[in-house]
Design a protein around this motif. Structure first.
Motif, PDB file in Angstrom:
ATOM      1  N   ASP A  89      -1.569 -22.061-103.041  1.00 12.68           N
ATOM      2  CA  ASP A  89      -1.481 -22.539-104.424  1.00 12.68           C
ATOM      3  C   ASP A  89      -1.662 -24.054-104.475  1.00 12.68           C
ATOM      4  OD1 ASP A  89      -0.781 -20.064-105.939  1.00 12.68           O
ATOM      5  OD2 ASP A  89       0.919 -20.060-104.559  1.00 12.68           O
ATOM      6  N   GLY A 139      -0.814 -17.058-109.263  1.00  7.52           N
ATOM      7  CA  GLY A 139      -0.755 -18.438-109.727  1.00  7.52           C
ATOM      8  C   GLY A 139      -0.872 -18.631-111.218  1.00  7.52           C
ATOM      9  N   ARG A 176       4.359 -24.212-108.610  1.00  5.53           N
ATOM     10  CA  ARG A 176       3.172 -24.063-107.761  1.00  5.53           C
ATOM     11  C   ARG A 176       2.082 -23.213-108.414  1.00  5.53           C
ATOM     12  NH1 ARG A 176       2.298 -26.540-103.462  1.00  5.53           N
ATOM     13  NH2 ARG A 176       1.311 -24.833-102.353  1.00  5.53           N
ATOM     14  N   ASP A 177       2.323 -22.658-109.586  1.00  9.31           N
ATOM     15  CA  ASP A 177       1.322 -21.847-110.280  1.00  9.31           C
ATOM     16  C   ASP A 177       0.318 -22.763-110.983  1.00  9.31           C
ATOM     17  OD1 ASP A 177       2.406 -19.414-109.502  1.00  9.31           O
ATOM     18  OD2 ASP A 177       3.670 -19.240-111.282  1.00  9.31           O
ATOM     19  N   THR A 218      -3.306 -21.969-110.888  1.00 10.01           N
ATOM     20  CA  THR A 218      -4.612 -21.323-111.027  1.00 10.01           C
ATOM     21  C   THR A 218      -5.244 -21.571-112.398  1.00 10.01           C
ATOM     22  OG1 THR A 218      -3.979 -19.643-109.413  1.00 10.01           O
ATOM     23  CG2 THR A 218      -5.852 -19.136-110.825  1.00 10.01           C
ATOM     24  N   MET A 269      -4.462 -16.209-104.811  1.00  9.11           N
ATOM     25  CA  MET A 269      -3.698 -17.438-104.651  1.00  9.11           C
ATOM     26  C   MET A 269      -2.280 -17.073-104.245  1.00  9.11           C
ATOM     27  SD  MET A 269      -6.409 -18.680-105.628  1.00  9.11           S
ATOM     28  CE  MET A 269      -7.517 -18.463-106.988  1.00  9.11           C
ATOM     29  N   SER A 270      -1.928 -17.415-103.021  1.00 10.74           N
ATOM     30  CA  SER A 270      -0.605 -17.075-102.511  1.00 10.74           C
ATOM     31  C   SER A 270      -0.308 -17.911-101.274  1.00 10.74           C
ATOM     32  CB  SER A 270      -0.533 -15.587-102.159  1.00 10.74           C
ATOM     33  OG  SER A 270       0.644 -15.290-101.447  1.00 10.74           O
ATOM     34  N   ASP A 271       0.714 -18.736-101.361  1.00  9.61           N
ATOM     35  CA  ASP A 271       1.116 -19.505-100.184  1.00  9.61           C
ATOM     36  C   ASP A 271       1.497 -18.574 -99.042  1.00  9.61           C
ATOM     37  OD1 ASP A 271       0.737 -22.013-101.416  1.00  9.61           O
ATOM     38  OD2 ASP A 271       2.772 -22.021-102.225  1.00  9.61           O
TER      39      ASP A 271
END
Length: 172
Positions: A45, A70, A76-77, A79, A9-11
């Motif tokens: 995310d 995330g 935005r975290d 997950t 998970m990473s923009d």
């Protein structure tokens, strides 16, 4: 053979602005337990995308899904929230083991919100995003993953035998 999916998970990773070192590290580390990564994706995310991908992987009968990123405190975290929307049972002991391992290196380890749980016969593990934290956290729980998967699949094997083997391996 353990059928695995790895999700990062990473923009920035999703946009190609950052290399995914953590996902690649997970894939390398899983070789220690003879796991085969059959799916690898980088997602932004976004709660719905993460939840839907987790559900899809569970429906496709993956034994193990490991996520990275995330799990912190930024807005935005998400997950852990997406994972909680999917899992039916939590495995708090694995979560605690990861936090305990992180605390050996930094007090920031207590800020992790990583979730470990089960949906149907799939084990889902959230790991932090940094490669160093991934290594520390996954190393802490890696030895018990095969046994956990056996139990999730309904094995009636004696846990005491597995415990003794893990104790011997840990001492060596």
């Amino acid at each position: 053979m353990i059928k695995v999916a790895v999700l990062t998970m990473s923009d920035k990773g999703f946009k190609g602005q950052r290399e995914d070192e953590s996902g690649k590290l997970i894939i390398q580390m899983l070789k220690k337990i003879d796991a085969v990564v059959e799916s690898y994706k980088i997602l932004p995310d976004e709660f719905e995308l993460i939840r839907d991908e987790l559900l899809n992987l569970c429906e496709n009968k993956y034994d193990l899904i490991i996520t990275t990123g995330g799990t912190g405190l930024s807005p935005r975290d998400v997950t852990p929230e997406a994972t909680l929307a999917v899992v039916e049972k939590r495995i708090h002991g694995m979560e605690i083991a990861m936090i305990n391992e992180s605390l050996k290196y930094t007090p920031l380890g207590m800020l992790s919100r990583a979730v470990v749980g089960i949906r149907d016969q799939t084990l889902i593990i959230n790991l932090p995003g940094s490669p160093k934290a991934v290594s520390e956290n996954l190393e802490a729980i890696l030895p018990v993953i095969p046994h956990a998967l056996e139990k999730i699949k309904g094995s009636m094997s004696d846990c005491a035998e597995q415990r003794e083997k893990l104790v011997r391996d840990h001492e060596n």
